[in-house]
Design a protein around this motif. Structure first.
Motif, short mmCIF file in Angstrom:
data_model
loop_
_atom_site.label_atom_id
_atom_site.label_comp_id
_atom_site.label_asym_id
_atom_site.label_seq_id
_atom_site.Cartn_x
_atom_site.Cartn_y
_atom_site.Cartn_z
N ILE A 38 27.29 -7.71 -9.05
CA ILE A 38 26.99 -6.68 -8.06
C ILE A 38 26.74 -7.32 -6.69
N ARG A 39 26.14 -8.49 -6.67
CA ARG A 39 25.91 -9.19 -5.41
C ARG A 39 27.23 -9.64 -4.79
N TRP A 45 32.18 -6.32 0.05
CA TRP A 45 32.31 -5.06 0.77
C TRP A 45 31.78 -5.18 2.20
N GLU A 46 30.61 -5.79 2.35
CA GLU A 46 29.98 -5.89 3.67
C GLU A 46 30.77 -6.79 4.63
N HIS A 47 31.45 -7.78 4.10
CA HIS A 47 32.16 -8.75 4.93
C HIS A 47 33.67 -8.71 4.69
N SER A 48 34.20 -7.57 4.29
CA SER A 48 35.62 -7.49 3.94
C SER A 48 36.53 -7.81 5.13
N GLY A 49 36.18 -7.37 6.32
CA GLY A 49 37.00 -7.69 7.49
C GLY A 49 37.09 -9.17 7.75
N TYR A 50 35.95 -9.83 7.68
CA TYR A 50 35.88 -11.28 7.87
C TYR A 50 36.69 -12.01 6.81
#
Length: 72
Positions: A38-39, A45-50
């Motif tokens: 999950i982490r 998800w939070e850093h998908s663009g990067y």
């Protein structure tokens, strides 16, 4: 792919993730060595663009390297 193969692949993936989670819980391994699934999903998800930006650079470098290697 047939729907049966898709279902089998999804069940296999879910089983592997479940085993991963159980290993993390059962061993108490440090999260920096083996983070829980999950982490990993949250950070992805939070850093998908990067991550996608850098994955594109890596893919380009790999393609150019293969092209260069084929020409040499």
């Amino acid at each position: 792919m047939t729907s049966n193969r898709i279902v089998r692949a999804a069940v296999t993936l879910a089983g592997l993730v479940a085993v991963w989670q159980v290993v993390v819980w059962a061993t108490g391994v440090a999260p920096f060595l083996l983070p829980p699934p999950i982490r990993v999903a949250t950070v992805w998800w939070e850093h998908s663009g990067y991550l996608l930006e850098h994955a594109a650079v890596t893919a380009t470098e790999m393609g150019l390297g293969l092209l260069l290697g084929a020409t040499i």
